[in-house]
Motif scaffolding. Structure first.
Motif, PDB file in Angstrom:
ATOM      1  N   ASN A 100     -18.391  43.836  23.051  1.00  0.00           N
ATOM      2  CA  ASN A 100     -17.012  44.004  22.578  1.00  0.00           C
ATOM      3  C   ASN A 100     -16.545  45.451  22.594  1.00  0.00           C
ATOM      4  O   ASN A 100     -15.385  45.741  22.292  1.00  0.00           O
ATOM      5  CB  ASN A 100     -16.880  43.463  21.155  1.00  0.00           C
ATOM      6  N   ASP A 160     -10.570  50.007  33.709  1.00  0.00           N
ATOM      7  CA  ASP A 160      -9.481  49.039  33.728  1.00  0.00           C
ATOM      8  C   ASP A 160      -9.716  47.856  32.796  1.00  0.00           C
ATOM      9  O   ASP A 160      -9.057  46.818  32.913  1.00  0.00           O
ATOM     10  CB  ASP A 160      -9.253  48.532  35.155  1.00  0.00           C
ATOM     11  N   GLU A 161     -10.630  47.990  31.850  1.00  0.00           N
ATOM     12  CA  GLU A 161     -10.946  46.905  30.924  1.00  0.00           C
ATOM     13  C   GLU A 161     -10.159  47.038  29.623  1.00  0.00           C
ATOM     14  O   GLU A 161      -9.816  48.152  29.200  1.00  0.00           O
ATOM     15  CB  GLU A 161     -12.448  46.896  30.601  1.00  0.00           C
ATOM     16  N   GLU A 162      -9.885  45.905  28.971  1.00  0.00           N
ATOM     17  CA  GLU A 162      -9.270  45.940  27.643  1.00  0.00           C
ATOM     18  C   GLU A 162     -10.270  46.381  26.578  1.00  0.00           C
ATOM     19  O   GLU A 162      -9.884  46.908  25.535  1.00  0.00           O
ATOM     20  CB  GLU A 162      -8.706  44.566  27.286  1.00  0.00           C
ATOM     21  N   PRO A 202     -12.628  48.656  24.633  1.00  0.00           N
ATOM     22  CA  PRO A 202     -12.581  50.114  24.516  1.00  0.00           C
ATOM     23  C   PRO A 202     -13.877  50.784  24.959  1.00  0.00           C
ATOM     24  O   PRO A 202     -14.963  50.247  24.771  1.00  0.00           O
ATOM     25  CB  PRO A 202     -12.342  50.342  23.018  1.00  0.00           C
ATOM     26  N   LYS A 221     -10.695  46.212  16.166  1.00  0.00           N
ATOM     27  CA  LYS A 221      -9.804  45.443  17.037  1.00  0.00           C
ATOM     28  C   LYS A 221      -8.610  46.265  17.514  1.00  0.00           C
ATOM     29  O   LYS A 221      -8.082  46.045  18.603  1.00  0.00           O
ATOM     30  CB  LYS A 221      -9.324  44.187  16.319  1.00  0.00           C
ATOM     31  N   ARG A 280      -8.695  48.004  21.068  1.00  0.00           N
ATOM     32  CA  ARG A 280      -8.556  47.290  22.339  1.00  0.00           C
ATOM     33  C   ARG A 280      -7.289  47.739  23.071  1.00  0.00           C
ATOM     34  O   ARG A 280      -6.288  48.101  22.457  1.00  0.00           O
ATOM     35  CB  ARG A 280      -8.520  45.776  22.114  1.00  0.00           C
ATOM     36  N   LYS A 281      -7.367  47.750  24.375  1.00  0.00           N
ATOM     37  CA  LYS A 281      -6.275  48.122  25.278  1.00  0.00           C
ATOM     38  C   LYS A 281      -5.918  49.610  25.206  1.00  0.00           C
ATOM     39  O   LYS A 281      -4.888  50.021  25.746  1.00  0.00           O
ATOM     40  CB  LYS A 281      -5.033  47.272  25.024  1.00  0.00           C
ATOM     41  N   ARG A 282      -6.747  50.390  24.520  1.00  0.00           N
ATOM     42  CA  ARG A 282      -6.496  51.835  24.444  1.00  0.00           C
ATOM     43  C   ARG A 282      -7.308  52.605  25.484  1.00  0.00           C
ATOM     44  O   ARG A 282      -7.260  53.831  25.521  1.00  0.00           O
ATOM     45  CB  ARG A 282      -6.798  52.360  23.034  1.00  0.00           C
ATOM     46  N   GLY A 283      -8.041  51.891  26.331  1.00  0.00           N
ATOM     47  CA  GLY A 283      -8.769  52.546  27.409  1.00  0.00           C
ATOM     48  C   GLY A 283      -9.937  53.366  26.911  1.00  0.00           C
ATOM     49  O   GLY A 283     -10.708  52.940  26.050  1.00  0.00           O
ATOM     50  N   ILE A 311      -0.191  52.772  21.530  1.00  0.00           N
ATOM     51  CA  ILE A 311      -1.096  52.708  22.673  1.00  0.00           C
ATOM     52  C   ILE A 311      -0.454  53.398  23.879  1.00  0.00           C
ATOM     53  O   ILE A 311       0.691  53.137  24.218  1.00  0.00           O
ATOM     54  CB  ILE A 311      -1.427  51.245  23.021  1.00  0.00           C
ATOM     55  N   LYS A 331      -0.158  53.973  27.875  1.00  0.00           N
ATOM     56  CA  LYS A 331      -0.439  53.265  29.119  1.00  0.00           C
ATOM     57  C   LYS A 331      -1.092  54.238  30.089  1.00  0.00           C
ATOM     58  O   LYS A 331      -0.428  55.094  30.664  1.00  0.00           O
ATOM     59  CB  LYS A 331       0.848  52.703  29.732  1.00  0.00           C
TER      60      LYS A 331
END
Length: 324
Positions: free
Chosen positions: A77, A100-102, A104, A135, A138-141, A189, A191
Motif C-alpha cells: 500500500n 505513475d502509481e497512485e 505513494p 490514505k 495516495r495520488k500525491r506521487g 495534491i 498534478k
C-alpha cells in the motif's frame, strides 16, 4: 496495511569500519527492526543496493521503480525508499518524473549515522512509514519526508552539509508535517507531469557554471554533449565573452539557462543587453523558469532520452510549473 521499505544505502545504514569512518553496513530489515514499530502495519523490507548516494546512477533509479512496482503487485500500500542525502534532491525528482502509481512513494534518509548521538535515521524512517500508510498520501506521487516535514521533490534543496534540518523547500512551501504520529497535509495534491521510463539513458547533459571572469573558459574544454544547462548569473544571464563564444560553436542542441542564486525564476522580458535573458532567447536558449541547474539537467536528460526534439523541450520547460 502493508508498506515496503526498500534500502538503497546512504548514511542511514552506515556504521564504523576499520578505518574509523563509516560505510554502508545495515540492510533494510535492520533499519526497520531498529524503530520498534508498534502500529498495525506489516513491513516488507528489502535491500536493493548499499551505496553512498554520490554513486547512484540513473539506471539504479529505474531498478528502484521496477522493484517498487513489483511490491505493489504483491499488495503493498506504500513504498519507502531509504538512501543517502547527497543526491536525494536529484533522485527524488527523477523518481517523481517517472512514478505513475497512485500508491505513494516516500524517500528519506539521515544526516547522522546510527552510531552517532542523536541519530535521525530511525525517526525519519518511522515518519516515512506513517506517511506512506496514510490514505491522504495516495495520488500525491513521490514525496520526501525528513525531520517531521513532507516535501515535494520539485522544490527540494539540501541546504547544509551537516544540519539535521538540511532540507528546505525553494520557491514552493512545505506540503505537510508529521506531529503526534499524525500526518497533516497543508496543501492540495499537485498534478505531477509523468514521463515514460526511457529504454536507456544514452544522452549526456552538461552543467556549465557562470562565474566572475571565467564562465566562457569552460566552453574551451566542451566535449560533445546532447544538451547543456547554463547555471547563469542573477535571473539567467551570461557574460559578453560567453555568449559570443557559444554562438561561434553553432551548437544545435537544447541549451537551458537557470539561475545560480538558489531561488527565484529566470527572467524572460526584463534585460536586453548582450548575454541577458532576452538576448539568450533570441539566440535559441531556453529559460529554465523555477528549475535549478540540477533538476533542469534531470528533466532535460529524461526528455532527450525519450526522443523529445528541441521545440518540444522548449514547450515542456515553459509549461512544467503549470501542472498543479
Amino acid at each position: 496495511m502493508k508498506i515496503s521499505v526498500l534500502g538503497v544505502g546512504g548514511t542511514i545504514c552506515m556504521l564504523k569500519d576499520e578505518s574509523g569512518g563509516v560505510s554502508p553496513k545495515l540492510n533494510a530489515k535492520a533499519l526497520v527492526d531498529s524503530i520498534g514499530l508498534t502500529e498495525n502495519i506489516n513491513i516488507e523490507a528489502k535491500s536493493i543496493l548499499a551505496v553512498p548516494s554520490p554513486s547512484l546512477k540513473f539506471e539504479d533509479i529505474f531498478e528502484i521503480i521496477k522493484v517498487a512496482k513489483n511490491e505493489i503487485r504483491n499488495n503493498s500500500n506504500g513504498i519507502v525508499i531509504t538512501q543517502g542525502t547527497d543526491t536525494l534532491e536529484e533522485s527524488a525528482f527523477l523518481l517523481s518524473l517517472l512514478w505513475d502509481e497512485e500508491v505513494p512513494m516516500i524517500v528519506t534518509g539521515a544526516m547522522k549515522n546510527p552510531s552517532e548521538l542523536g541519530s535521525d535515521g530511525s525517526s525519519n524512517l518511522y515518519q516515512s512509514i506513517l506517511v506512506a500508510s496514510d490514505k491522504s498520501s495516495r495520488k500525491r506521487g513521490v514525496l520526501v519526508v525528513f525531520n517531521h516535514v513532507i516535501y515535494q521533490p520539485r522544490f527540494l534543496h539540501k541546504s547544509n552539509s551537516f544540519s539535521l534540518d538540511t532540507f528546505v523547500s525553494i520557491n514552493g512551501g512545505n506540503i505537510g508535517y508529521i506531529y503526534e504520529k499524525q500526518v497533516r497535509y497543508i496543501s492540495p495534491i499537485y498534478k505531477n507531469k509523468i514521463y515514460n521510463i526511457p529504454d536507456k539513458i544514452d544522452k549526456k547533459v552538461a552543467i556549465i557554471p557562470a562565474c566572475l571572469s571565467g564562465d566562457d573558459y569552460f566552453l574551451d574544454k566542451l566535449p560533445i554533449f546532447d544538451g547543456l544547462i547554463i547555471n547563469g548569473f542573477g535571473a539567467g544571464h551570461v557574460s559578453f565573452d560567453f555568449i559570443e563564444k557559444i554562438k561561434s560553436l553553432s551548437l544545435n542542441i537544447p541549451c537551458v539557462v537557470t539561475s545560480r542564486t538558489g531561488s527565484g525564476p529566470t527572467a524572460y522580458n526584463t534585460y536586453s543587453y548582450k548575454g541577458s535573458e532576452i538576448d539568450l532567447q533570441n539566440n535559441g536558449f531556453i529559460m529554465g523558469n523555477f528549475f535549478d541547474s540540477l533538476k533542469a539537467r534531470i528533466l532535460l536528460t529524461v526528455l532527450l532520452s525519450n526522443g523529445f526534439g528541441k521545440d518540444d523541450i522548449f514547450k515542456e520547460f515553459n509549461s512544467y510549473y503549470m501542472y498543479f
